[in-house]
Scaffold this motif. Structure first.
Motif, PDB file in Angstrom:
ATOM      1  N   ALA A   1       0.857  -1.187   0.000  1.00  0.00           N
ATOM      2  CA  ALA A   1       0.000   0.000   0.000  1.00  0.00           C
ATOM      3  C   ALA A   1       0.888   1.231   0.000  1.00  0.00           C
ATOM      4  N   LEU A   2       0.572   2.183  -0.847  1.00  0.00           N
ATOM      5  CA  LEU A   2       1.356   3.411  -0.981  1.00  0.00           C
ATOM      6  C   LEU A   2       0.458   4.605  -0.658  1.00  0.00           C
ATOM      7  N   TRP A   3       0.892   5.403   0.314  1.00  0.00           N
ATOM      8  CA  TRP A   3       0.067   6.502   0.830  1.00  0.00           C
ATOM      9  C   TRP A   3       0.814   7.831   0.756  1.00  0.00           C
ATOM     10  N   GLU A   4       0.044   8.898   0.532  1.00  0.00           N
ATOM     11  CA  GLU A   4       0.523  10.261   0.693  1.00  0.00           C
ATOM     12  C   GLU A   4      -0.328  10.934   1.764  1.00  0.00           C
ATOM     13  N   GLY A   5       0.325  11.510   2.756  1.00  0.00           N
ATOM     14  CA  GLY A   5      -0.394  12.225   3.794  1.00  0.00           C
ATOM     15  C   GLY A   5      -0.658  13.667   3.398  1.00  0.00           C
TER      16      GLY A   5
ATOM     17  N   ASP B   1      -5.042  -1.258   8.476  1.00  0.00           N
ATOM     18  CA  ASP B   1      -3.861  -0.851   9.235  1.00  0.00           C
ATOM     19  C   ASP B   1      -3.702   0.662   9.246  1.00  0.00           C
ATOM     20  N   ARG B   2      -3.892   1.299   8.102  1.00  0.00           N
ATOM     21  CA  ARG B   2      -3.718   2.755   8.035  1.00  0.00           C
ATOM     22  C   ARG B   2      -4.977   3.517   8.401  1.00  0.00           C
TER      23      ARG B   2
ATOM     24  N   TYR C   1      -4.113  10.214   0.920  1.00  0.00           N
ATOM     25  CA  TYR C   1      -4.379   9.685  -0.416  1.00  0.00           C
ATOM     26  C   TYR C   1      -3.804   8.277  -0.520  1.00  0.00           C
ATOM     27  N   LEU C   2      -4.671   7.317  -0.757  1.00  0.00           N
ATOM     28  CA  LEU C   2      -4.224   5.945  -1.009  1.00  0.00           C
ATOM     29  C   LEU C   2      -3.836   5.866  -2.483  1.00  0.00           C
ATOM     30  N   LYS C   3      -2.569   6.035  -2.738  1.00  0.00           N
ATOM     31  CA  LYS C   3      -2.060   6.148  -4.108  1.00  0.00           C
ATOM     32  C   LYS C   3      -2.118   4.815  -4.835  1.00  0.00           C
ATOM     33  N   ALA C   4      -1.883   3.748  -4.122  1.00  0.00           N
ATOM     34  CA  ALA C   4      -1.931   2.414  -4.723  1.00  0.00           C
ATOM     35  C   ALA C   4      -2.030   1.372  -3.633  1.00  0.00           C
TER      36      ALA C   4
END
Length: 211
Positions: free
Chosen positions: A86-90, A158-159, A136-139
């Motif tokens: 999972a790839l996230w941007e805060g 989890d996030r 933002y859940l980027k992927a």
């Protein structure tokens, strides 16, 4: 861009934060997950997709982590293999189009003659984000071998538990209409198709902030 996350809740999956040293492994997982994604694959030239997708995700992961973003890896308890990413941007960590310029040659090598359409699609996706501060859940994606086994659910939960404590919105783009009901289970609400160029549209979805 979200893919390969129809699943049940898994009870033996651990989630750990990725480091820059994990980029190649994470890129391989996301490339396999997105190799059947109509939105992303629709922007690639015809032919092999795994090689350009691996190159693409390697670049995206590096840019996101350099901007302060977060990547998380899912593994079976006690096993080394990465099953999902999972790839996230805060809030405040979003990679801007300007920050993507150093990777221009990488993007050109991935999209080749489709690069103008990919660039317009990326700009339109940026513009579709909510105005309010948001995660933002980027992927998010899993390897095909564990599809349906709960890995995507574990990565999301989890996030989202942490984000709820920050009282901000969460945003993602569902790659297909079929994924909209899945994300609705986590509280995401469809905002409709995201404008794009040369591929099928993703569906923007927002999860309201927890009061």
């Amino acid at each position: 861009m979200k893919q390969n996350t129809h699943d049940r809740t898994g009870g033996d999956v651990d989630v750990v934060r990725a480091s820059p040293q994990d980029v190649d492994t994470a890129a391989d997982v996301l490339a396999r997950a997105f190799s059947v994604d109509p939105h992303v694959v629709g922007l690639l030239p015809r032919g092999d997709v795994l090689r350009p997708l691996t190159r693409l995700w390697r670049r995206i992961l590096r840019e996101t982590l350099a901007a302060g973003g977060h990547a998380y890896l899912a593994r079976r308890r006690g096993a080394p293999e990465v099953l999902g990413v999972a790839l996230w941007e805060g809030p405040g960590e979003k990679v801007s189009l300007r920050q993507m310029v150093p990777g221009l040659l990488s993007y050109l090598s991935v999209f080749r003659q489709r690069f103008p359409e990919a660039l317009v699609t990326e700009r339109l996706a940026h513009e579709a984000h909510p105005d309010a501060p948001h995660w933002y859940l980027k992927a998010v994606g899993t390897v095909p071998e564990v599809r349906g086994e709960g890995v995507g659910t574990v990565l999301l939960n989890d996030r989202l538990r942490e984000i709820d404590g920050e009282h901000v919105e969460t945003y993602l783009e569902a790659s297909t209409q079929d994924l909209v009901p899945y994300y609705a289970r986590f509280g995401f609400i469809s905002r409709g198709p995201v404008p794009c160029r040369g591929t099928v549209p993703a569906i923007g979805m927002v999860r309201p902030a927890v009061p």
